[in-house]
Scaffold this motif. Structure first.
Motif, PDB file in Angstrom:
ATOM      1  N   THR A 307      54.519  55.124  40.160  1.00 26.85           N
ATOM      2  CA  THR A 307      53.292  54.574  40.742  1.00 26.85           C
ATOM      3  C   THR A 307      53.330  53.063  40.813  1.00 26.85           C
ATOM      4  O   THR A 307      54.186  52.418  40.189  1.00 26.85           O
ATOM      5  N   ASP A 308      52.410  52.501  41.595  1.00 23.83           N
ATOM      6  CA  ASP A 308      52.156  51.064  41.657  1.00 23.83           C
ATOM      7  C   ASP A 308      50.842  50.789  40.942  1.00 23.83           C
ATOM      8  O   ASP A 308      49.859  51.516  41.130  1.00 23.83           O
ATOM      9  N   VAL A 309      50.815  49.734  40.138  1.00 29.04           N
ATOM     10  CA  VAL A 309      49.595  49.311  39.460  1.00 29.04           C
ATOM     11  C   VAL A 309      49.426  47.812  39.651  1.00 29.04           C
ATOM     12  O   VAL A 309      50.370  47.045  39.467  1.00 29.04           O
ATOM     13  N   MET A 310      48.231  47.404  40.023  1.00 29.72           N
ATOM     14  CA  MET A 310      47.925  45.993  40.224  1.00 29.72           C
ATOM     15  C   MET A 310      47.040  45.498  39.095  1.00 29.72           C
ATOM     16  O   MET A 310      46.055  46.144  38.743  1.00 29.72           O
ATOM     17  N   VAL A 311      47.399  44.366  38.512  1.00 29.77           N
ATOM     18  CA  VAL A 311      46.551  43.761  37.491  1.00 29.77           C
ATOM     19  C   VAL A 311      45.959  42.462  38.037  1.00 29.77           C
ATOM     20  O   VAL A 311      46.550  41.793  38.882  1.00 29.77           O
ATOM     21  N   GLY A 312      44.766  42.125  37.546  1.00 33.70           N
ATOM     22  CA  GLY A 312      44.156  40.855  37.922  1.00 33.70           C
ATOM     23  C   GLY A 312      43.431  40.867  39.240  1.00 33.70           C
ATOM     24  O   GLY A 312      43.186  39.797  39.827  1.00 33.70           O
ATOM     25  N   PHE A 313      43.056  42.053  39.740  1.00 32.61           N
ATOM     26  CA  PHE A 313      42.248  42.094  40.957  1.00 32.61           C
ATOM     27  C   PHE A 313      40.924  41.388  40.672  1.00 32.61           C
ATOM     28  O   PHE A 313      40.393  41.458  39.557  1.00 32.61           O
ATOM     29  N   ARG A 334      56.770  58.824  35.246  1.00 35.10           N
ATOM     30  CA  ARG A 334      58.194  58.509  35.095  1.00 35.10           C
ATOM     31  C   ARG A 334      58.411  57.009  35.009  1.00 35.10           C
ATOM     32  O   ARG A 334      59.239  56.523  34.238  1.00 35.10           O
ATOM     33  N   ASP A 335      57.649  56.235  35.792  1.00 33.13           N
ATOM     34  CA  ASP A 335      57.813  54.781  35.797  1.00 33.13           C
ATOM     35  C   ASP A 335      56.618  54.140  36.474  1.00 33.13           C
ATOM     36  O   ASP A 335      55.888  54.794  37.241  1.00 33.13           O
ATOM     37  N   LEU A 336      56.404  52.866  36.183  1.00 30.64           N
ATOM     38  CA  LEU A 336      55.341  52.081  36.801  1.00 30.64           C
ATOM     39  C   LEU A 336      55.941  50.845  37.449  1.00 30.64           C
ATOM     40  O   LEU A 336      56.824  50.206  36.875  1.00 30.64           O
ATOM     41  N   HIS A 337      55.458  50.503  38.619  1.00 34.12           N
ATOM     42  CA  HIS A 337      55.764  49.220  39.243  1.00 34.12           C
ATOM     43  C   HIS A 337      54.507  48.368  39.101  1.00 34.12           C
ATOM     44  O   HIS A 337      53.479  48.668  39.716  1.00 34.12           O
ATOM     45  N   VAL A 338      54.584  47.332  38.294  1.00 33.90           N
ATOM     46  CA  VAL A 338      53.400  46.539  37.951  1.00 33.90           C
ATOM     47  C   VAL A 338      53.407  45.244  38.762  1.00 33.90           C
ATOM     48  O   VAL A 338      54.415  44.527  38.802  1.00 33.90           O
ATOM     49  N   PHE A 339      52.286  44.955  39.409  1.00 35.31           N
ATOM     50  CA  PHE A 339      52.157  43.770  40.241  1.00 35.31           C
ATOM     51  C   PHE A 339      50.945  42.959  39.804  1.00 35.31           C
ATOM     52  O   PHE A 339      49.914  43.523  39.440  1.00 35.31           O
ATOM     53  N   LYS A 340      51.082  41.658  39.873  1.00 35.36           N
ATOM     54  CA  LYS A 340      49.943  40.783  39.626  1.00 35.36           C
ATOM     55  C   LYS A 340      49.272  40.459  40.962  1.00 35.36           C
ATOM     56  O   LYS A 340      49.952  40.084  41.914  1.00 35.36           O
ATOM     57  N   MET A 352      36.470  37.218  47.296  1.00 34.67           N
ATOM     58  CA  MET A 352      35.656  37.753  46.204  1.00 34.67           C
ATOM     59  C   MET A 352      35.552  36.761  45.048  1.00 34.67           C
ATOM     60  O   MET A 352      36.462  35.975  44.791  1.00 34.67           O
ATOM     61  N   SER A 353      34.448  36.830  44.344  1.00 35.88           N
ATOM     62  CA  SER A 353      34.291  36.037  43.124  1.00 35.88           C
ATOM     63  C   SER A 353      35.008  36.746  41.977  1.00 35.88           C
ATOM     64  O   SER A 353      35.435  37.893  42.110  1.00 35.88           O
ATOM     65  N   GLY A 354      35.103  36.037  40.854  1.00 36.45           N
ATOM     66  CA  GLY A 354      35.716  36.656  39.678  1.00 36.45           C
ATOM     67  C   GLY A 354      37.222  36.692  39.720  1.00 36.45           C
ATOM     68  O   GLY A 354      37.835  37.633  39.189  1.00 36.45           O
ATOM     69  N   GLN A 355      37.833  35.684  40.349  1.00 38.80           N
ATOM     70  CA  GLN A 355      39.294  35.613  40.351  1.00 38.80           C
ATOM     71  C   GLN A 355      39.787  35.492  38.901  1.00 38.80           C
ATOM     72  O   GLN A 355      39.264  34.728  38.106  1.00 38.80           O
ATOM     73  N   VAL A 356      40.813  36.272  38.567  1.00 38.52           N
ATOM     74  CA  VAL A 356      41.296  36.380  37.193  1.00 38.52           C
ATOM     75  C   VAL A 356      42.285  35.265  36.890  1.00 38.52           C
ATOM     76  O   VAL A 356      43.132  34.919  37.725  1.00 38.52           O
ATOM     77  N   LYS A 357      42.188  34.716  35.685  1.00 35.69           N
ATOM     78  CA  LYS A 357      43.072  33.615  35.286  1.00 35.69           C
ATOM     79  C   LYS A 357      44.525  34.096  35.184  1.00 35.69           C
ATOM     80  O   LYS A 357      44.781  35.216  34.750  1.00 35.69           O
ATOM     81  N   PRO A 358      45.480  33.229  35.572  1.00 36.36           N
ATOM     82  CA  PRO A 358      46.894  33.614  35.527  1.00 36.36           C
ATOM     83  C   PRO A 358      47.348  34.115  34.160  1.00 36.36           C
ATOM     84  O   PRO A 358      48.127  35.072  34.074  1.00 36.36           O
ATOM     85  N   LYS A 361      46.399  37.689  33.767  1.00 34.65           N
ATOM     86  CA  LYS A 361      47.279  38.542  34.571  1.00 34.65           C
ATOM     87  C   LYS A 361      48.617  38.741  33.872  1.00 34.65           C
ATOM     88  O   LYS A 361      49.163  39.856  33.833  1.00 34.65           O
ATOM     89  N   ASP A 362      49.163  37.655  33.332  1.00 31.21           N
ATOM     90  CA  ASP A 362      50.462  37.732  32.662  1.00 31.21           C
ATOM     91  C   ASP A 362      50.409  38.685  31.472  1.00 31.21           C
ATOM     92  O   ASP A 362      51.323  39.507  31.277  1.00 31.21           O
ATOM     93  N   GLU A 363      49.377  38.584  30.660  1.00 27.69           N
ATOM     94  CA  GLU A 363      49.261  39.421  29.474  1.00 27.69           C
ATOM     95  C   GLU A 363      49.073  40.886  29.848  1.00 27.69           C
ATOM     96  O   GLU A 363      49.686  41.790  29.253  1.00 27.69           O
ATOM     97  N   ARG A 364      48.240  41.144  30.839  1.00 23.22           N
ATOM     98  CA  ARG A 364      48.020  42.528  31.271  1.00 23.22           C
ATOM     99  C   ARG A 364      49.292  43.117  31.874  1.00 23.22           C
ATOM    100  O   ARG A 364      49.625  44.286  31.624  1.00 23.22           O
TER     101      ARG A 364
END
Length: 454
Positions: A307-313, A334-340, A352-358, A361-364
């Motif tokens: 799967t693909d997972v996005m963090v920091g939306f 089986r595996d994750l593809h993680v994207f910021k 959108m408001s609420g932009q997540v701090k870099p 995103k890095d920690e997540r």
């Protein structure tokens, strides 16, 4: 014109872009051009661009300028998604001679040859904008199949375009609506690839699972697969990414009924929190996704789900992220593809408001990547003791005398053999032990009898 001009390519972005570049390379090769490395001197540089994020735009501009500085008198042509969405920005780069989007690429060689002729005659003036409107042609643009004997698997593009306007994605504006290659042409091209010796063919597209939505009633991905598996030859078929809303019980039944279809589904999740999914404009809930996942692994034993997972939306809080983490932890991926998340101008998410701090995103991202490693290892451990067909891809350089390949359910395997050439073969391999991370060491009856030694 002397058709031994040197042409160099550089590709940014997804596998669809990579395969389209391979097709463009084949077009130039057939017209007598000499293919050279992008780092080498060339008469023509072609950059196939990406625009999925603002960073992708920057990288595209960087590679364009690199080509111009490397050989200032060369012809520089820019094609692809960034060209389609922002042709004026591309043309504003001094040194760009030709811009083509995601349509009309079949005429690229003609355009290049015409400009080369004019340059030699001193008659070339203003740069050429050959970007076609996405509404100008709603047919599937068929490019030639690439001829690459170094590859063990082939990619067959069966679909282009996307109608699913997710809040973070500009691709519908870059690729246009869904367009499908006709079933007859898919079968014809698959037959050519099988005859060329490919043992695995990956069906791909921008929104692959939407295949057939623009064609006649009754034509869909499941129906296509049902026909393809009947074709003669020794081969297997793998699906590229498929959207959860498009995975029907019919599709799962077809996959379960044929050993020719790889037991692998890439189902983009993007978020494991329903509030974020709604803001992303993803057309499903976590309950929908979980139900599909559990049904799929029940119908298709040992199915690999990636799967693909996005963090920091924008708007993703710690609570939203923890929901995502817990949801993923609850399912045997089986595996994750993680994207910021990266803002893309022109999308609703960028405003959108609420932009997540870099740093958040890095920690997540770090936590999910660690979870991905745990999931991958657990899936690999579950295969130990089984005998699975492995498509041999290359020799394993870390261990002389070993080969590396992949199973139909996306396990990476190494095994010893003294045979000089196994690349491209499908061999039964018994899974013995974990070698490193999620890499499995196995043994096969092929070889010199040394397989499986401790």
């Amino acid at each position: 014109m002397n058709n031994r001009e040197r042409v160099a390519f550089h590709t940014l972005g997804c596998k669809v872009n990579q395969e389209e570049t391979a097709s463009l390379m084949e077009m130039f090769r057939k017209r007598g051009f000499q293919l050279v490395d992008f780092k080498s001197p060339a008469d023509v540089y072609i950059i196939n661009t990406c625009t999925v994020t603002h960073t992708a735009d920057q990288k595209s501009r960087q590679m364009i300028r690199r080509a111009i500085s490397r050989q200032p008198d060369a012809l520089v042509a820019v094609v692809g998604c960034y060209s389609q969405v922002s042709p004026d920005d591309v043309l504003a780069i001094p040194g760009v001679d030709l811009v083509v989007g995601t349509r009309g690429r079949a005429k690229l060689v003609d355009l290049v040859e015409d400009i080369l002729e004019k340059k030699r005659a001193g008659e070339f003036g203003k740069e050429v904008n050959a970007v076609d409107s996405l509404e100008s042609d709603l047919e599937f643009e068929q490019l030639p199949l690439p001829d690459n004997p170094q590859r063990t698997r082939a990619f067959l593009k069966i679909e282009d375009g996307c109608d699913q306007y997710c809040a973070y994605c500009i691709i519908p504006d870059a690729r246009g609506p869904v367009r499908s290659l006709s079933p007859d042409l898919v079968k014809e091209q698959l037959g050519e690839l099988i005859c060329a010796g490919y043992r695995e063919v990956v069906l791909t597209g921008v929104h692959t699972s939407a295949y057939g939505k623009d064609l006649s009633v009754g034509i869909n991905l499941a129906a296509l697969l049902r026909d393809l598996v009947k074709m003669p030859g020794d081969f297997r078929i793998r699906l590229s990414s498929v959207e959860p809303v498009d995975v029907s019980e019919e599709l799962l039944e077809v996959m379960a009924s044929s050993s020719r279809i790889c037991r692998h589904l890439h189902l983009p999740l993007q978020s494991g929190d329903d509030e974020i999914l709604e803001m992303m404009q993803r057309p499903y809930t976590t309950a929908d996704y979980s139900e599909l996942f559990l049904k799929a692994i029940k119908m298709i034993p040992d199915l690999a789900v990636t799967t693909d997972v996005m963090v920091g939306f924008p708007g993703e809080t710690d609570r939203h992220f923890e929901n995502t983490y817990d949801f993923i932890a609850s399912l045997p991926f089986r595996d994750l593809h993680v994207f910021k998340y990266s803002p893309r101008p022109g999308t609703s998410a960028a405003e959108m408001s609420g932009q997540v701090k870099p740093r958040n995103k890095d920690e997540r991202s770090r936590r999910l990547r660690e979870l991905a490693d745990t999931k991958a290892r657990a899936f690999a451990e579950g295969a130990l003791g089984e005998t699975l067909d492995v498509l041999v891809e290359r020799s394993y350089k870390k261990r002389p005398g070993y080969w590396q390949g992949i199973t139909d359910n996306y396990l990476r395997v190494i095994f010893p053999s003294q045979e000089k050439e196994l690349r491209g073969e499908l061999l039964p391999v018994r899974m013995i032990r974990l070698a490193e991370e999620d890499l499995i060491e196995g043994e096969t009856s092929r070889g010199d009898g040394s397989c499986g030694r401790s």
